[in-house]
Scaffold this motif. Structure first.
Motif, PDB file in Angstrom:
ATOM      1  N   THR A  27       0.848  -1.176  -0.123  1.00  0.00           N
ATOM      2  CA  THR A  27       0.065   0.024   0.051  1.00  0.00           C
ATOM      3  C   THR A  27       0.763   1.279  -0.074  1.00  0.00           C
ATOM      4  O   THR A  27       1.857   1.435   0.670  1.00  0.00           O
ATOM      5  N   TYR A  82     -13.200  -4.555 -13.275  1.00  0.00           N
ATOM      6  CA  TYR A  82     -13.323  -3.279 -12.086  1.00  0.00           C
ATOM      7  C   TYR A  82     -14.779  -3.298 -11.470  1.00  0.00           C
ATOM      8  O   TYR A  82     -15.640  -3.431 -12.058  1.00  0.00           O
ATOM      9  N   TRP A 128     -16.538  -0.069  -9.474  1.00  0.00           N
ATOM     10  CA  TRP A 128     -16.566   1.152  -9.152  1.00  0.00           C
ATOM     11  C   TRP A 128     -17.232   1.405  -7.772  1.00  0.00           C
ATOM     12  O   TRP A 128     -18.614   1.020  -7.657  1.00  0.00           O
ATOM     13  N   THR A 152     -12.193  -0.848  -7.285  1.00  0.00           N
ATOM     14  CA  THR A 152     -11.526  -2.032  -6.837  1.00  0.00           C
ATOM     15  C   THR A 152     -11.402  -2.881  -8.306  1.00  0.00           C
ATOM     16  O   THR A 152     -12.023  -2.770  -9.028  1.00  0.00           O
ATOM     17  N   TRP A 153     -10.271  -3.881  -8.324  1.00  0.00           N
ATOM     18  CA  TRP A 153     -10.072  -4.587  -9.409  1.00  0.00           C
ATOM     19  C   TRP A 153      -9.591  -6.030  -9.212  1.00  0.00           C
ATOM     20  O   TRP A 153      -8.902  -6.213  -7.936  1.00  0.00           O
ATOM     21  N   ASP A 154      -9.905  -6.986  -9.870  1.00  0.00           N
ATOM     22  CA  ASP A 154      -9.402  -8.174  -9.756  1.00  0.00           C
ATOM     23  C   ASP A 154      -8.968  -8.948 -11.177  1.00  0.00           C
ATOM     24  O   ASP A 154      -9.585  -8.404 -12.072  1.00  0.00           O
ATOM     25  N   ARG A 167      -5.239  -8.235  -7.151  1.00  0.00           N
ATOM     26  CA  ARG A 167      -6.328  -7.608  -6.659  1.00  0.00           C
ATOM     27  C   ARG A 167      -5.808  -6.068  -6.066  1.00  0.00           C
ATOM     28  O   ARG A 167      -4.559  -6.055  -5.611  1.00  0.00           O
ATOM     29  N   ARG A 211      -6.661  -1.792  -5.432  1.00  0.00           N
ATOM     30  CA  ARG A 211      -7.860  -0.592  -5.244  1.00  0.00           C
ATOM     31  C   ARG A 211      -7.082   0.794  -4.949  1.00  0.00           C
ATOM     32  O   ARG A 211      -6.110   0.846  -4.686  1.00  0.00           O
ATOM     33  N   TYR A 212      -7.867   1.530  -5.818  1.00  0.00           N
ATOM     34  CA  TYR A 212      -7.549   3.182  -5.528  1.00  0.00           C
ATOM     35  C   TYR A 212      -8.905   3.515  -4.730  1.00  0.00           C
ATOM     36  O   TYR A 212      -9.940   3.560  -4.921  1.00  0.00           O
ATOM     37  N   ARG A 213      -8.352   3.925  -3.323  1.00  0.00           N
ATOM     38  CA  ARG A 213      -9.450   4.557  -2.417  1.00  0.00           C
ATOM     39  C   ARG A 213      -8.857   6.038  -2.550  1.00  0.00           C
ATOM     40  O   ARG A 213      -7.920   6.471  -2.226  1.00  0.00           O
ATOM     41  N   TYR A 215      -3.295   3.461  -2.771  1.00  0.00           N
ATOM     42  CA  TYR A 215      -3.148   2.445  -3.733  1.00  0.00           C
ATOM     43  C   TYR A 215      -2.813   1.230  -2.986  1.00  0.00           C
ATOM     44  O   TYR A 215      -1.799   1.173  -2.526  1.00  0.00           O
TER      45      TYR A 215
END
Length: 142
Positions: free
Chosen positions: A6, A69, A71, A77-79, A90, A92-94, A106
């Motif tokens: 992260t 993705y 949203w 998030t994505w896998d 896996r 994520r952009y938060r 990230y």
């Protein structure tokens, strides 16, 4: 088992501007150095990219892969759907907006199909994450 990494960065822009750049996948090769191509394969019911094919060249890690993705309220998030060199990915952009700035966190977890020495894998992961965040910041603020 894949390790999770992260990193965070603050971008001087509203979250909607940051998310707009994140969602513009076809332009990733312009600012994400390790991405050599990206194409949206499918869109969700709201017209947002749902599956995207990427080609990556991050030194010892080279791959063509597809991500799915999702949203969410505070980002995306994505896998991994499929890949040549990855068993799983896996991420994520938060996004957290504070006034005129947005903190982007990230998180990435990648499990490679081919064994890669720990030091090389950590260097490649760090390079991918550093370039993604600094490239995103330059693109949004530029």
């Amino acid at each position: 088992m894949a390790d999770e990494s992260t990193q965070s960065i603050t971008i001087a822009a509203p979250a909607s501007d940051v998310l707009g750049v994140i969602a513009d996948f076809e332009r990733y090769p312009e600012w994400a150095d390790a991405i050599t191509s990206a194409s949206v394969l499918t869109h969700d019911d709201e017209g947002r990219p749902e599956q995207v094919r990427f080609s990556l060249d991050a030194g010892p890690i080279k791959d063509t892969y597809v991500l799915a993705y999702d949203w969410v309220d505070d980002g995306v998030t994505w896998d991994l759907v499929s890949g040549q060199m990855q068993r799983s990915q896996r991420g994520r952009y938060r996004l957290s907006e504070d006034g005129s700035a947005t903190e982007v966190t990230y998180t990435l977890s990648v499990d490679l199909a081919v064994p890669l020495p720990g030091l090389l894998k950590r260097r490649a992961e760090k390079r991918i994450m550093d370039q993604a965040l600094t490239g995103l910041k330059r693109r949004v603020e530029g």
